[in-house]
Scaffold this motif. Structure first.
Motif, PDB file in Angstrom:
ATOM      1  N   VAL A  74       0.904  -1.253   0.369  1.00 46.02           N
ATOM      2  CA  VAL A  74      -0.160   0.188  -0.182  1.00 46.02           C
ATOM      3  C   VAL A  74       0.828   1.284   0.042  1.00 46.02           C
ATOM      4  CG1 VAL A  74      -1.667   1.128   1.224  1.00 46.02           C
ATOM      5  CG2 VAL A  74      -2.136  -1.289   1.541  1.00 46.02           C
ATOM      6  N   VAL A  75       0.182   2.059  -0.736  1.00 48.84           N
ATOM      7  CA  VAL A  75       1.741   3.188  -1.002  1.00 48.84           C
ATOM      8  C   VAL A  75       0.428   4.415  -0.655  1.00 48.84           C
ATOM      9  CG1 VAL A  75       3.369   4.377  -2.618  1.00 48.84           C
ATOM     10  CG2 VAL A  75       2.794   2.107  -2.499  1.00 48.84           C
ATOM     11  N   ALA A  76       0.491   5.013   0.408  1.00 46.32           N
ATOM     12  CA  ALA A  76       0.228   6.096   1.127  1.00 46.32           C
ATOM     13  C   ALA A  76       0.464   7.228   1.238  1.00 46.32           C
ATOM     14  CB  ALA A  76      -0.825   5.069   2.182  1.00 46.32           C
ATOM     15  N   GLY A  77       2.127   7.405   0.856  1.00 53.35           N
ATOM     16  CA  GLY A  77       2.446   8.823   1.437  1.00 53.35           C
ATOM     17  C   GLY A  77       1.658   9.706   0.852  1.00 53.35           C
ATOM     18  N   VAL A  78       1.347  10.680   1.054  1.00 56.10           N
ATOM     19  CA  VAL A  78       1.317  12.005   0.958  1.00 56.10           C
ATOM     20  C   VAL A  78       1.187  13.807   1.049  1.00 56.10           C
ATOM     21  CG1 VAL A  78      -1.308  10.710   0.554  1.00 56.10           C
ATOM     22  CG2 VAL A  78      -1.186  12.071   2.196  1.00 56.10           C
ATOM     23  N   ALA A 113      11.442  -7.708  -7.413  1.00 53.84           N
ATOM     24  CA  ALA A 113      11.720  -9.331  -7.354  1.00 53.84           C
ATOM     25  C   ALA A 113      11.271  -9.965  -5.856  1.00 53.84           C
ATOM     26  CB  ALA A 113      13.110  -9.075  -7.620  1.00 53.84           C
ATOM     27  N   ARG A 114      10.249  -8.343  -5.099  1.00 54.52           N
ATOM     28  CA  ARG A 114      10.131  -9.390  -4.124  1.00 54.52           C
ATOM     29  C   ARG A 114       8.702  -9.514  -3.971  1.00 54.52           C
ATOM     30  NH1 ARG A 114      14.006  -5.026  -0.330  1.00 54.52           N
ATOM     31  NH2 ARG A 114      14.120  -4.656  -2.239  1.00 54.52           N
ATOM     32  N   LEU A 115       8.219  -9.087  -5.639  1.00 50.03           N
ATOM     33  CA  LEU A 115       6.293  -9.642  -5.039  1.00 50.03           C
ATOM     34  C   LEU A 115       6.648 -10.563  -6.364  1.00 50.03           C
ATOM     35  CD1 LEU A 115       5.598  -6.344  -7.134  1.00 50.03           C
ATOM     36  CD2 LEU A 115       4.864  -6.782  -4.766  1.00 50.03           C
ATOM     37  N   HIS A 116       4.901 -11.481  -5.839  1.00 54.68           N
ATOM     38  CA  HIS A 116       5.121 -12.779  -6.951  1.00 54.68           C
ATOM     39  C   HIS A 116       3.505 -12.403  -7.374  1.00 54.68           C
ATOM     40  CE1 HIS A 116       2.239 -13.797  -3.577  1.00 54.68           C
ATOM     41  NE2 HIS A 116       2.871 -13.099  -2.774  1.00 54.68           N
ATOM     42  N   ASP A 117       3.011 -13.687  -8.267  1.00 53.84           N
ATOM     43  CA  ASP A 117       2.082 -13.496  -8.750  1.00 53.84           C
ATOM     44  C   ASP A 117       1.002 -13.006  -8.110  1.00 53.84           C
ATOM     45  OD1 ASP A 117       3.406 -14.386 -10.750  1.00 53.84           O
ATOM     46  OD2 ASP A 117       2.923 -16.381 -11.301  1.00 53.84           O
ATOM     47  N   ASP A 118       0.848 -14.112  -6.962  1.00 50.82           N
ATOM     48  CA  ASP A 118      -0.285 -13.549  -5.669  1.00 50.82           C
ATOM     49  C   ASP A 118      -0.531 -11.836  -5.142  1.00 50.82           C
ATOM     50  OD1 ASP A 118      -1.700 -15.212  -7.331  1.00 50.82           O
ATOM     51  OD2 ASP A 118      -1.307 -16.653  -5.209  1.00 50.82           O
ATOM     52  N   SER A 119       0.247 -11.975  -5.233  1.00 53.87           N
ATOM     53  CA  SER A 119       0.917  -9.935  -4.648  1.00 53.87           C
ATOM     54  C   SER A 119      -0.454  -8.860  -5.486  1.00 53.87           C
ATOM     55  CB  SER A 119       2.029  -8.737  -4.829  1.00 53.87           C
ATOM     56  OG  SER A 119       3.374 -10.338  -4.600  1.00 53.87           O
ATOM     57  N   ALA A 120      -0.436  -7.701  -4.165  1.00 52.20           N
ATOM     58  CA  ALA A 120      -1.861  -6.464  -4.625  1.00 52.20           C
ATOM     59  C   ALA A 120      -0.974  -6.007  -3.868  1.00 52.20           C
ATOM     60  CB  ALA A 120      -2.585  -7.296  -4.057  1.00 52.20           C
ATOM     61  N   ILE A 121      -1.352  -4.300  -5.072  1.00 52.32           N
ATOM     62  CA  ILE A 121      -0.913  -3.619  -4.982  1.00 52.32           C
ATOM     63  C   ILE A 121      -1.715  -2.465  -4.922  1.00 52.32           C
ATOM     64  CG2 ILE A 121       1.229  -1.053  -5.867  1.00 52.32           C
ATOM     65  CD1 ILE A 121       2.395  -3.421  -6.745  1.00 52.32           C
TER      66      ILE A 121
END
Length: 229
Positions: A74-78, A113-121
């Motif tokens: 989760v990229v929540a920085g604002v 490289a640390r994400l995988h097929d089931d990762s979510a953003i």
């Protein structure tokens, strides 16, 4: 148990989400600009805190060097930017554009490289892109840019899912709680539900976007229908 990284997790909605996932039993890492503060806040609910400044993208890779496999990002920085064309602050504009577009992208690049097929953003935008106000010159622009970034990442990272959440006025967030009550009352009257979105509402929306494996490249608005008001 999932591994969760919340970039911008020391205050507001990012913190609320990090806390909720840690309390659920997930392994949570959160980031903030100040290492000591991030560490103290994270320890309150069993998470890990690290220092990362999205506005300094050349330092992001080193900041995330100790982060392992990531299931949910989760990229929540604002950053709050009050900028008008008539009184254009170039330095402030450059900081926000760098933070939200270059910084967001560099986080994903670093973690690829640390994400995988089931990762979510999930990326954070905001409703200023649809309903700009005086002073929203840069905010509206970068939040609209989040749409393009989301689509680009969803194509390039497939099958990793990438979605975006666009909160409207979040009445119990620190930013809006500091506003006069009469301002919030007017906003409530402009919202079809008669209530402002809450941080819990946004946390639930982010959780849905991460959890549902068939939701991809979707912009989810959380504003109680405010745009219709």
């Amino acid at each position: 148990m999932s591994s969760v990284l919340v970039v911008g997790g020391t205050s507001g909605i990012g913190l609320a989400f990090a806390r909720a996932r840690a309390e659920r039993g997930d392994e949570v890492v959160l980031t903030g600009r100040d290492a000591h503060r991030a560490d103290l806040i994270a320890k309150e609910f069993g998470a890990r805190g690290i220092a990362l400044d999205l506005a300094r993208p050349l330092e992001i890779a080193a900041a995330l060097a100790g982060v392992g496999r990531v299931d949910h990002l989760v990229v929540a920085g604002v950053s709050r930017d009050d900028n008008k064309v008539s009184e254009y602050d170039i330095d402030a504009a450059l900081r926000l554009v760098t933070l939200k577009l270059v910084g967001y992208t560099e986080v994903v690049h670093t973690l690829r490289a640390r994400l995988h097929d089931d990762s979510a953003i999930v990326l954070f935008g905001g409703q200023a892109k649809e309903r700009p106000y005086p002073g929203a010159t840069t905010v509206a622009t970068v939040n609209a840019g989040v749409r393009g970034l989301m689509n680009s990442l969803a194509v390039e990272l497939a099958p990793v899912r990438v979605n975006a959440v666009h909160p409207g006025v979040v009445g119990d967030s620190p930013y809006w709680q500091a506003k006069p009550e009469k301002v919030l009352d007017v906003l409530r009257t402009e919202t079809p539900t008669g209530r402002l979105a809450s941080m819990a509402d946004v946390v639930d929306a982010v959780d849905f976007l991460l959890r549902n494996r068939s939701v991809n490249a979707v912009e989810l608005t959380v504003d109680g229908g405010w745009l219709l008001g």
